[in-house]
Structure formats: C-alpha cells, structure tokens
Design an enzyme around this catalytic site. Structure first.
Site, PDB file in Angstrom:
ATOM      1  N   GLU A 113      55.247  76.946   3.126  1.00 10.60           N
ATOM      2  CA  GLU A 113      54.208  75.966   3.497  1.00 10.60           C
ATOM      3  C   GLU A 113      53.743  76.227   4.925  1.00 10.60           C
ATOM      4  O   GLU A 113      54.488  76.802   5.735  1.00 10.60           O
ATOM      5  CB  GLU A 113      54.826  74.563   3.385  1.00 10.60           C
ATOM      6  CG  GLU A 113      53.869  73.446   3.770  1.00 10.60           C
ATOM      7  CD  GLU A 113      54.380  72.052   3.375  1.00 10.60           C
ATOM      8  OE1 GLU A 113      55.561  71.929   2.990  1.00 10.60           O
ATOM      9  OE2 GLU A 113      53.579  71.102   3.460  1.00 10.60           O
ATOM     10  N   ASN A 128      50.421  67.951  -5.349  1.00 12.73           N
ATOM     11  CA  ASN A 128      51.798  67.998  -4.864  1.00 12.73           C
ATOM     12  C   ASN A 128      52.213  66.580  -4.469  1.00 12.73           C
ATOM     13  O   ASN A 128      51.493  65.908  -3.717  1.00 12.73           O
ATOM     14  CB  ASN A 128      51.909  68.894  -3.631  1.00 12.73           C
ATOM     15  CG  ASN A 128      53.261  68.738  -2.937  1.00 12.73           C
ATOM     16  OD1 ASN A 128      54.276  69.228  -3.418  1.00 12.73           O
ATOM     17  ND2 ASN A 128      53.287  68.023  -1.817  1.00 12.73           N
ATOM     18  N   GLU A 129      53.331  66.138  -4.970  1.00 11.18           N
ATOM     19  CA  GLU A 129      53.847  64.799  -4.632  1.00 11.18           C
ATOM     20  C   GLU A 129      52.703  63.785  -4.633  1.00 11.18           C
ATOM     21  O   GLU A 129      52.491  63.041  -3.660  1.00 11.18           O
ATOM     22  CB  GLU A 129      54.611  64.826  -3.298  1.00 11.18           C
ATOM     23  CG  GLU A 129      55.808  65.753  -3.361  1.00 11.18           C
ATOM     24  CD  GLU A 129      56.860  65.557  -2.268  1.00 11.18           C
ATOM     25  OE1 GLU A 129      56.602  64.856  -1.282  1.00 11.18           O
ATOM     26  OE2 GLU A 129      57.966  66.125  -2.427  1.00 11.18           O
ATOM     27  N   TYR A 176      65.715  66.761  -2.996  1.00 16.53           N
ATOM     28  CA  TYR A 176      66.379  67.304  -1.806  1.00 16.53           C
ATOM     29  C   TYR A 176      67.765  66.702  -1.661  1.00 16.53           C
ATOM     30  O   TYR A 176      67.975  65.514  -1.937  1.00 16.53           O
ATOM     31  CB  TYR A 176      65.553  66.992  -0.547  1.00 16.53           C
ATOM     32  CG  TYR A 176      64.317  67.867  -0.418  1.00 16.53           C
ATOM     33  CD1 TYR A 176      64.419  69.171   0.046  1.00 16.53           C
ATOM     34  CD2 TYR A 176      63.066  67.382  -0.775  1.00 16.53           C
ATOM     35  CE1 TYR A 176      63.288  69.981   0.170  1.00 16.53           C
ATOM     36  CE2 TYR A 176      61.931  68.194  -0.661  1.00 16.53           C
ATOM     37  CZ  TYR A 176      62.058  69.494  -0.189  1.00 16.53           C
ATOM     38  OH  TYR A 176      60.944  70.300  -0.077  1.00 16.53           O
ATOM     39  N   GLU A 201      60.470  72.136  -5.566  1.00 17.06           N
ATOM     40  CA  GLU A 201      61.034  71.901  -4.217  1.00 17.06           C
ATOM     41  C   GLU A 201      62.463  71.416  -4.386  1.00 17.06           C
ATOM     42  O   GLU A 201      62.698  70.397  -5.048  1.00 17.06           O
ATOM     43  CB  GLU A 201      60.217  70.871  -3.435  1.00 17.06           C
ATOM     44  CG  GLU A 201      58.896  71.419  -2.937  1.00 17.06           C
ATOM     45  CD  GLU A 201      58.146  70.466  -2.009  1.00 17.06           C
ATOM     46  OE1 GLU A 201      58.789  69.707  -1.264  1.00 17.06           O
ATOM     47  OE2 GLU A 201      56.891  70.497  -2.050  1.00 17.06           O
ATOM     48  N   GLN A 233      62.576  76.028   2.327  1.00 19.83           N
ATOM     49  CA  GLN A 233      61.437  76.906   2.255  1.00 19.83           C
ATOM     50  C   GLN A 233      61.826  78.281   2.782  1.00 19.83           C
ATOM     51  O   GLN A 233      62.746  78.373   3.602  1.00 19.83           O
ATOM     52  CB  GLN A 233      60.298  76.356   3.080  1.00 19.83           C
ATOM     53  CG  GLN A 233      59.824  74.979   2.641  1.00 19.83           C
ATOM     54  CD  GLN A 233      58.490  74.599   3.301  1.00 19.83           C
ATOM     55  OE1 GLN A 233      57.873  75.359   4.010  1.00 19.83           O
ATOM     56  NE2 GLN A 233      58.083  73.377   3.052  1.00 19.83           N
TER      57      GLN A 233
END
Ligand code: AHR
Length: 515
Positions: free
Chosen positions: A46, A193-194, A260, A317, A366
């Site tokens: 990103e 995204n999200e 996460y 992710e 990432q």
C-alpha cells in the site's frame, strides 16, 4: 451404515491405542483432490509509510542499487521467495486514490494528500505503469484494488480499459501515448476495500447494491475475464458475508476477509514487536489461531449460497499488528518482526492450506517496512525478516495437491490457558514429492512427532530445513540480520516405508521433502 475408510480406522486406532504417543500426524496420502492455490502465498503493498517509497521504489537517480527505480535487492529477494500475487494500491489508500493522477510524465503528475497514513503528500511517482511493470519483473499477478469509496464506476471502467484493452479505444490509446503498447491483462480486481470502514462506512445492504453496479460494469469492460473480488467481512462479522453471499452478483469470483492479530488487549494496547514478555508470545499465537474459526465459519456461510465453491475466500489482509518502532513517523506503521511472527505466519499458512477448497488467495500485510513485513530497509541496508523465511520455505506448497491430514497434538499451556502445541499441513507436488510442514509453538520444549502416510510409501527424506531462534522474541536487526535464518534439519528418523519420526525444536517450524 456408513463404512469407515482405512484412514478413519487408523485415526480411531491412533486415538485409542496411542494415548501415550500424544503427537501424531496421519496423512491420507491417496486422497489429495484440492490444489493449494499459489495465491495463498500472496502479498500486499500500500502507499503507506515506507512500503512503496524508500521500500520497493527508490527512483532511478538513487545511490541505492536499483533497476529502473526499483531496489534491486528487494526485487531479487521477492523473486527468490516466489511471490505469486501482489495487491495494490491499498488498503484504505485505495479508496482515496485516483489512478489518472499516477500516469504520464512525472513532472505533470498531480499530487494528493495521503489522508489515512500520516497526512503526507503523495506525488504519484509510483503509479499504474510502475506497479504493473514491477509485477512483470517479479513474475507475479497484479491484484488491483479499485476505488469504490470516493471513485466512480466510470473511473474504474476506464482504468480497466487502460490496463487491459488492446483495441483502438481512448484509454488504451492513452496508455500507448504513455509508452506502453501491450496491455498488461490484469486478472484480479478488488471492488472496494473495507467498505464497512475506511472504504465508505457502508452497511452490507448498501454495499451489495453498489457491488452489483460496479461488478456488472467491471464485467462488461473486463470482457468477463477479470476475476472480481468483492469486499468481505471485518474479522467475525458473519452477517456481512451472509448478506453479500445471499445477493451475490454472478460475476464475483472472490470475497475478501480481513483479520489482524493483536497480541495485546486491543487496538489501543497492541504490545511491542520486540522485547515483549512471554505472555505476548502466547497471546499472539492464541489470537492468530482464531483464523481457523474465521475461515471455517465464513466458509460455512459461503457453502450455503455457493455449494460448488465457485467463490473463493480471499484473506487479502492478515498478519500481526504491533506497536511501531521508536522514532517511526506518525501513521507509518513500521514494526520489527520476531520468531513469534514467523510462527504466526506458518500456522496461518497451514490453516489456509488445510482449507484450500475455499481459500483461494491471501495477502499478508504488508510486503516492505509496514506491519508484518517480509523485508525491512534502512538506507541501503535490507533485512529479511523471520516471516520472509517462512514464505520461502513454504513455497513448496504453491500449486501442490493438498493431502488431507489429521494432527493429534499435545497442548502448550501458559498461565492457565492452552493452545495446541503443533500446527501442520501436507501437500504433494507435480513430481510426486510430499512436503510436510510442522510448527512447534511451545517456546520451551522440543516435541517428538510421528508422521504416518496412509496409502503411500516413501523411500527417503530428500531434504529438510528448520527455522528457529535463540529466544522466543529473537529478530533480525539491521546490525544483526542473521539471528533467525533457516538451516538444514537432521533430527528425523525413518521408522518404516510409511512412517517417520520428527523431533521439532521449540519455537520452530520444519519443512521436509519426502519421496
Ligand atoms: O494494512 C493497513 C490497513 O489496515 C489497510 O489500509 C486497511 O485496509 C486495514 O484497515
């Protein structure tokens, strides 16, 4: 009455008779049907902190050795790790990104604010050409995340035409004008995204209607060859998956999931990446194991609406999110990476391998200098993190046939809580080599594991390697970059033509090749 297979019988025997032999891996070696999609080993880059600038890209005039602006050491390391797919440009950044700002002569490119990540000014030096040419250099598939949050259908479809059309049409001609004749034929397109958060704060019902619209148009412009990935759930938001899958527009071939690992008690108290206490070693692993439950529960919902498993679960992710290193600029998310994080990677990749019937892609967050990176840089120095080595060792599973297996493992107990001490997955490649990966999460004790192949025999263990570390929180620093590194592994014993005994060191992962 249902008849039991030899595999099930052996399992029952193993459970009943081997009470004292706690650790056993039984592999149904004749029953491999599902291929582990290599994209499970994917990555994510990103415009955040030093991932792109100062990470992948230093520019042609840099003193740091580079190939057309890309750091040569990084390109080589990513190729060596066999990176299969790379997601870009975000993340939250993607829903503020306008691709036309990042094409054409450098001195004419528009600048923008990177609102999410430190409020820095993005000068768009690294844009569509730079990203897609990088993927060509790496030999990996690009995965483009389109802007649904602040973009438009027109903007997205023009981007598709720019990247993929070989006709005499406006966007393909603009691409030619910018120096690229051939289309790149991008295959993967993320539609938002999200969208439940930084990508627009939408409800699932609102998003699914937008998805219909974007997806239909992406399908038309992409000539139906694009594999579209709809925005999926945040962690255990099962309702999101249910709503999107129920209404599923026919053209999506994947639905994302973000999760996460936070070793501390929450986002405000994440815990450090190095020098942490053992309780954070344990809680990091314990929380990472939640991925298994997430994959199984989201898959069960998907099965309801898509029993043929045509839509992949794309965990685009994942990884551990810790406190930043001291001195990190605001919003840059630069964190170190320890052996604990390597074990989080191996157990998570085992979960994805073992659910390869539904999980078709995953992208650790990432790639460089951000969150659970595989590579860290400082000036001209580069460090391969413990997580890098996991991806390199596990590359043998890419596009191999998953061999179903059952793992019986003792517990690792800490402070009254327990998790299974072992994790594993097994696959067979196109040359008939069987690869077994085993992780021992216990930081204080080696574990002896018996491996039994059902329906196949093997002659020898052709090679084996191990990744471990002196301490449960050891890492590779810029001044000591080789503390955690794989070495040859010898601590195994062939028992007979179908069984093997492995002594897995504490806090370690082992990958063996058998034939
Ligand atoms: O990976 C960092 C951020 O985490 C991404 O931009 C966003 O999608 C997620 O919340």
């Amino acid at each position: 009455m249902k008849r039991l297979s030899i595999f099930s019988c052996l399992l029952l025997i193993a459970f009943a008779a081997n009470a004292q032999e706690t650790n056993k891996l039984i592999v149904d070696a004749n029953q491999g049907k599902v291929v582990i999609n290599k994209n499970i080993y994917g990555h994510f880059a990103e415009h955040l902190g030093r991932c792109i600038y100062d990470g992948i890209w230093v520019g042609k005039d840099s003193k740091i050795p580079n190939t057309d602006g890309y750091r040569t050491d990084i390109v080589n390391a990513l190729k060596d790790m066999k990176i299969p797919v790379l997601r870009w440009p975000g993340g939250c950044f993607a829903d503020t990104y306008h691709w036309q700002d990042g094409i054409g002569p450098l001195n004419k490119r528009a600048k923008m604010m990177n609102y999410h990540w430190g409020g820095v000014v993005e000068n768009n030096t690294f844009g569509t050409h730079e990203f897609l040419n990088l993927c060509e250099m790496l030999g990996c598939e690009p995965y483009i995340s389109a802007n649904v949050g602040s973009g438009s259908v027109v903007e997205m479809t023009q981007w598709i035409e720019y990247m993929n059309s070989d006709k005499d049409v406006p966007m393909a001609n603009l691409r030619r004008q910018n120096g690229r004749e051939k289309p790149w034929n991008v295959k993967y397109l993320g539609v938002g995204n999200e969208s439940w958060g930084c990508g627009g704060n939408m409800t699932p019902d609102y998003y699914v209607n937008l998805l219909r619209n974007y997806s239909e148009m992406a399908g038309i412009y992409g000539q139906w060859k694009l594999k579209q990935i709809g925005c999926g759930a945040n962690s255990d938001d099962y309702n999101w998956t249910d709503v999107v899958m129920k209404e599923r527009p026919g053209s999506i071939s994947g639905l994302s999931l973000h999760y996460y690992t936070i070793a501390g008690s929450g986002w405000g108290n994440k815990s450090a990446a190095t020098g942490f206490e053992k309780k954070y070693y344990f809680s990091g692993l314990e929380k990472a194991l939640k991925m298994n439950e997430l994959v199984e529960k989201h898959s069960a919902i998907m099965d309801k609406y898509d029993p043929k498993k045509q839509v992949g679960l794309m965990v685009d992710e994942w990884g551990i999110w810790t406190d930043v290193e001291p001195g990190t600029e605001k919003g840059f998310l630069f964190q170190q990476n320890s052996i604990r994080d390597a074990l989080i990677a191996s157990l998570t990749l085992d979960i994805f391998n073992n659910h390869a019937d539904r999980v078709k892609m995953a992208n650790i967050a990432q790639t460089i200098n951000v969150l659970q990176s595989v590579i860290l840089t400082q000036g001209n120095k580069m460090v391969l993190t413990p997580t890098y080595y996991v991806f390199k060792m596990y590359a043998v599973h890419q596009d191999a046939k998953l061999l179903p297996s059952q793992l019986i493992a003792e517990d690792y107990e800490f402070d009254g809580r327990k998790i299974p001490a072992l994790s594993s997955s097994v696959s067979e490649d196109q040359n008939g080599n069987i690869h077994v990966s085993v992780t021992n999460l216990n930081p204080d004790k080696e574990i002896v594991l018996s491996v039994e192949l059902v329906g196949k025999s093997f002659e020898q263990v052709k090679s084996a390697s191990v990744l471990t570390a002196p301490e449960y929180n050891s890492y590779n620093g810029f001044d000591a970059p080789e503390v955690v590194k794989p070495v040859d592994f010898k601590n195994f014993k062939k028992i007979n033509s179908s069984s093997l005994q492995i002594t897995v060191p504490s806090k370690a992962l082992v990958v063996l090749e058998m034939k």
